[in-house]
Design a protein around this motif. Structure first.
Motif, PDB file in Angstrom:
ATOM      1  N   GLU A  11      25.706  48.768  45.990  1.00 26.84           N
ATOM      2  CA  GLU A  11      26.817  49.097  45.111  1.00 26.84           C
ATOM      3  C   GLU A  11      26.408  48.927  43.644  1.00 26.84           C
ATOM      4  O   GLU A  11      25.495  48.158  43.311  1.00 26.84           O
ATOM      5  N   SER A  12      27.100  49.622  42.774  1.00 21.52           N
ATOM      6  CA  SER A  12      26.791  49.570  41.350  1.00 21.52           C
ATOM      7  C   SER A  12      27.277  48.256  40.733  1.00 21.52           C
ATOM      8  O   SER A  12      28.026  47.494  41.354  1.00 21.52           O
ATOM      9  N   ILE A  13      26.841  48.007  39.499  1.00 19.20           N
ATOM     10  CA  ILE A  13      27.251  46.784  38.801  1.00 19.20           C
ATOM     11  C   ILE A  13      28.756  46.785  38.557  1.00 19.20           C
ATOM     12  O   ILE A  13      29.436  45.766  38.720  1.00 19.20           O
ATOM     13  N   GLY A  14      29.291  47.948  38.171  1.00 15.99           N
ATOM     14  CA  GLY A  14      30.726  48.039  37.944  1.00 15.99           C
ATOM     15  C   GLY A  14      31.526  47.759  39.203  1.00 15.99           C
ATOM     16  O   GLY A  14      32.559  47.079  39.156  1.00 15.99           O
ATOM     17  N   ALA A  15      31.044  48.256  40.344  1.00 18.37           N
ATOM     18  CA  ALA A  15      31.736  48.007  41.608  1.00 18.37           C
ATOM     19  C   ALA A  15      31.678  46.526  41.974  1.00 18.37           C
ATOM     20  O   ALA A  15      32.644  45.954  42.489  1.00 18.37           O
ATOM     21  N   SER A  16      30.553  45.884  41.698  1.00 19.08           N
ATOM     22  CA  SER A  16      30.433  44.451  41.997  1.00 19.08           C
ATOM     23  C   SER A  16      31.390  43.626  41.139  1.00 19.08           C
ATOM     24  O   SER A  16      32.043  42.701  41.626  1.00 19.08           O
ATOM     25  N   ILE A  17      31.468  43.962  39.841  1.00 16.95           N
ATOM     26  CA  ILE A  17      32.377  43.232  38.952  1.00 16.95           C
ATOM     27  C   ILE A  17      33.816  43.435  39.376  1.00 16.95           C
ATOM     28  O   ILE A  17      34.614  42.483  39.414  1.00 16.95           O
ATOM     29  N   TRP A  18      34.186  44.662  39.722  1.00 17.56           N
ATOM     30  CA  TRP A  18      35.557  44.939  40.140  1.00 17.56           C
ATOM     31  C   TRP A  18      35.887  44.225  41.440  1.00 17.56           C
ATOM     32  O   TRP A  18      36.998  43.728  41.622  1.00 17.56           O
ATOM     33  N   ARG A  19      34.925  44.151  42.356  1.00 20.60           N
ATOM     34  CA  ARG A  19      35.149  43.443  43.614  1.00 20.60           C
ATOM     35  C   ARG A  19      35.397  41.956  43.362  1.00 20.60           C
ATOM     36  O   ARG A  19      36.296  41.356  43.949  1.00 20.60           O
ATOM     37  N   ASP A  20      34.595  41.356  42.463  1.00 20.51           N
ATOM     38  CA  ASP A  20      34.788  39.934  42.148  1.00 20.51           C
ATOM     39  C   ASP A  20      36.115  39.697  41.441  1.00 20.51           C
ATOM     40  O   ASP A  20      36.784  38.686  41.680  1.00 20.51           O
ATOM     41  N   LEU A  21      36.511  40.609  40.564  1.00 16.63           N
ATOM     42  CA  LEU A  21      37.795  40.457  39.879  1.00 16.63           C
ATOM     43  C   LEU A  21      38.960  40.510  40.856  1.00 16.63           C
ATOM     44  O   LEU A  21      39.932  39.757  40.729  1.00 16.63           O
ATOM     45  N   ARG A  22      38.870  41.388  41.839  1.00 13.01           N
ATOM     46  CA  ARG A  22      39.939  41.469  42.832  1.00 13.01           C
ATOM     47  C   ARG A  22      40.029  40.190  43.649  1.00 13.01           C
ATOM     48  O   ARG A  22      41.125  39.735  43.983  1.00 13.01           O
ATOM     49  N   VAL A  23      38.864  39.600  43.964  1.00 11.30           N
ATOM     50  CA  VAL A  23      38.873  38.331  44.706  1.00 11.30           C
ATOM     51  C   VAL A  23      39.534  37.238  43.878  1.00 11.30           C
ATOM     52  O   VAL A  23      40.363  36.465  44.376  1.00 11.30           O
ATOM     53  N   VAL A  24      39.179  37.154  42.588  1.00 16.36           N
ATOM     54  CA  VAL A  24      39.760  36.125  41.716  1.00 16.36           C
ATOM     55  C   VAL A  24      41.268  36.319  41.579  1.00 16.36           C
ATOM     56  O   VAL A  24      42.048  35.358  41.672  1.00 16.36           O
ATOM     57  N   LEU A  25      41.702  37.556  41.358  1.00 16.23           N
ATOM     58  CA  LEU A  25      43.136  37.820  41.210  1.00 16.23           C
ATOM     59  C   LEU A  25      43.905  37.521  42.496  1.00 16.23           C
ATOM     60  O   LEU A  25      45.010  36.987  42.452  1.00 16.23           O
ATOM     61  N   ARG A  26      43.317  37.851  43.645  1.00 11.52           N
ATOM     62  CA  ARG A  26      43.986  37.564  44.907  1.00 11.52           C
ATOM     63  C   ARG A  26      44.139  36.066  45.111  1.00 11.52           C
ATOM     64  O   ARG A  26      45.195  35.586  45.538  1.00 11.52           O
ATOM     65  N   ARG A  27      43.125  35.303  44.787  1.00 11.25           N
ATOM     66  CA  ARG A  27      43.204  33.854  44.957  1.00 11.25           C
ATOM     67  C   ARG A  27      44.166  33.220  43.953  1.00 11.25           C
ATOM     68  O   ARG A  27      44.832  32.226  44.273  1.00 11.25           O
ATOM     69  N   MET A  28      44.249  33.774  42.757  1.00 15.07           N
ATOM     70  CA  MET A  28      45.224  33.281  41.786  1.00 15.07           C
ATOM     71  C   MET A  28      46.650  33.519  42.283  1.00 15.07           C
ATOM     72  O   MET A  28      47.536  32.672  42.097  1.00 15.07           O
TER      73      MET A  28
END
Length: 231
Positions: A11-28
């Motif tokens: 996956e691209s760098i942008g996809a990796s960052i977006w995936r991590d952001l979704r994980v953080v937002l879901r946990r918040m």
């Protein structure tokens, strides 16, 4: 599992960052529904990016309200959050709790989210509401956020299989931790004031220009003015 790893690598760098952001937002978001969804099971794959974002955001907001000591406030908030999380985790481990060290640090950081939201609301209250009403709303929001954070973190600590009779010793530092952060938020906004502006009534008085002493030919006219003033 092999297909998932291959997809992650490709996956691209942008996809990796977006995936991590979704994980953080879901946990918040999970912090706001303690007991309904197991945050501890969500954090088995722990990370500290969310903690860093939450801590930095809270430190920046409180430092903005202390413009004369911004760097000091930022450092204090940063140290309290991380050092407090580590000490609470070490205390629980010494009491016999069966939990992962970094998983607990991660969870304690995510449980600061209600306090972060309360600090944002306090900032809005100070900007748009009268002083008396803002004080009442600030206190109410911070107290609700402190209780919510304690309940969210306490739910996880209760499930950590702490030996009988030691649960209170494990939860007491948790309460102190979030109460301390709540107190810091209240104090930061209690001392809220606008920086003095030049020319305002509260600024320093304008210096009076020193009188110009006459020289040369002006001495006679000055002597005449003094004599007339005496009459």
């Amino acid at each position: 599992m092999a297909e998932h790893e291959r997809d992650t690598i490709d996956e691209s760098i942008g996809a990796s960052i977006w995936r991590d952001l979704r994980v953080v937002l879901r946990r918040m978001c999970l912090v706001f529904i303690p007991g309904v969804t197991s945050l501890s099971s969500e954090l088995r794959d722990w990370e500290l990016w969310g903690n860093l974002f939450i801590c930095m955001s809270l430190a920046v907001i409180l430092s903005l309200e202390s413009y004369d000591q911004a760097s000091t406030v930022f450092s204090i908030v940063f140290i309290v959050v991380w050092l407090g999380s580590f000490l609470i985790t070490i205390n629980a481990r010494l009491l016999g709790a069966k939990l992962s060290f970094f998983q607990t640090v991660c969870l304690l950081g995510y449980c600061i989210v209600p306090l972060l939201l309360a600090s944002i609301l306090c900032l809005i209250f100070n900007k748009f509401l009268s002083s008396a009403l803002a004080v009442v709303l600030r206190f109410s929001m911070v107290m609700v956020a402190v209780i919510w954070s304690i309940v969210a973190a306490g739910t996880f600590m209760t499930d950590a299989e702490i030996p009988d009779g030691k649960l209170g010793l494990a939860l007491y530092p948790v309460m102190l931790f979030y109460l301390s952060l709540g107190w810091m938020i209240l104090m930061a906004f209690q001392q809220y004031k606008h920086p003095p502006s030049q020319g305002s009534g509260g600024g320093s008085p304008t210096p009076t220009p020193a009188p110009v002493m006459p020289t040369g030919g002006d001495s006679n006219s000055t002597r005449f003015q003094v004599e007339m003033a005496q009459y």
